[in-house]
Enzyme design. Structure first.
Site, short mmCIF file in Angstrom:
data_model
loop_
_atom_site.label_atom_id
_atom_site.label_comp_id
_atom_site.label_asym_id
_atom_site.label_seq_id
_atom_site.Cartn_x
_atom_site.Cartn_y
_atom_site.Cartn_z
N ARG A 32 0.81 -1.26 -0.03
CA ARG A 32 -0.05 -0.08 0.11
C ARG A 32 0.82 1.26 0.03
NH1 ARG A 32 -3.48 -0.22 4.79
NH2 ARG A 32 -1.61 -1.43 5.62
N ASN A 50 -6.33 -2.18 2.59
CA ASN A 50 -6.53 -3.69 2.94
C ASN A 50 -7.96 -4.02 2.85
OD1 ASN A 50 -3.78 -4.20 2.97
ND2 ASN A 50 -3.69 -4.05 5.24
#
Length: 103
Positions: A32, A50
C-alpha cells in the site's frame, strides 16, 4: 478490459477513475505504501486499502496515461510482495478525493 470514456478536466486533460482489486501476497509487505508513493508521483489522487480477504483495493483518479501506468505496475507485479491477480474497472472520475492515501 472495458473502454475508457473521454472525460476532460478544467485544463483539458483526459481524466479517468481506475478501481482495482489486487490479489496475492499484498498485505504486510509495504504494498500500500508503494502504491501510494507511485500514485502521488504520477499526480494521481486515490487510495490503497486492505480488504478483509487479504486483497488490496486501489482507487486512482487522474490523467488517463498515469492511471494506465499505475495499472501496468500492478499487473506486472513490479511491487513489493507478489501480485497473482488484478481485476480492474475504468469509469468516469467522481472527484472528492484529496491526495493518495494508505488505508
Amino acid at each position: 478490459m472495458n473502454e475508457i470514456r473521454e472525460t476532460k478536466d478544467a485544463s483539458g486533460r483526459d481524466v479517468v477513475r481506475l478501481t482495482a482489486r489486487v490479489e496475492g501476497l499484498v498485505q504486510g509487505v509495504g504494498f500500500r505504501d508503494y502504491v501510494r508513493t507511485k500514485g502521488r508521483r504520477m499526480g494521481l489522487v486515490g487510495s490503497a486499502a486492505n480488504l478483509p480477504d487479504g486483497a488490496v483495493a486501489v482507487i486512482a483518479e487522474g490523467e488517463r496515461g498515469a492511471c494506465e501506468a499505475l495499472l501496468e505496475l500492478l499487473v506486472t507485479g513490479h511491487t513489493p510482495g507478489r501480485t497473482d491477480r488484478v481485476d480492474h474497472v475504468w469509469s468516469d472520475p467522481r472527484g472528492g478525493l484529496d491526495g493518495f492515501l494508505r488505508r
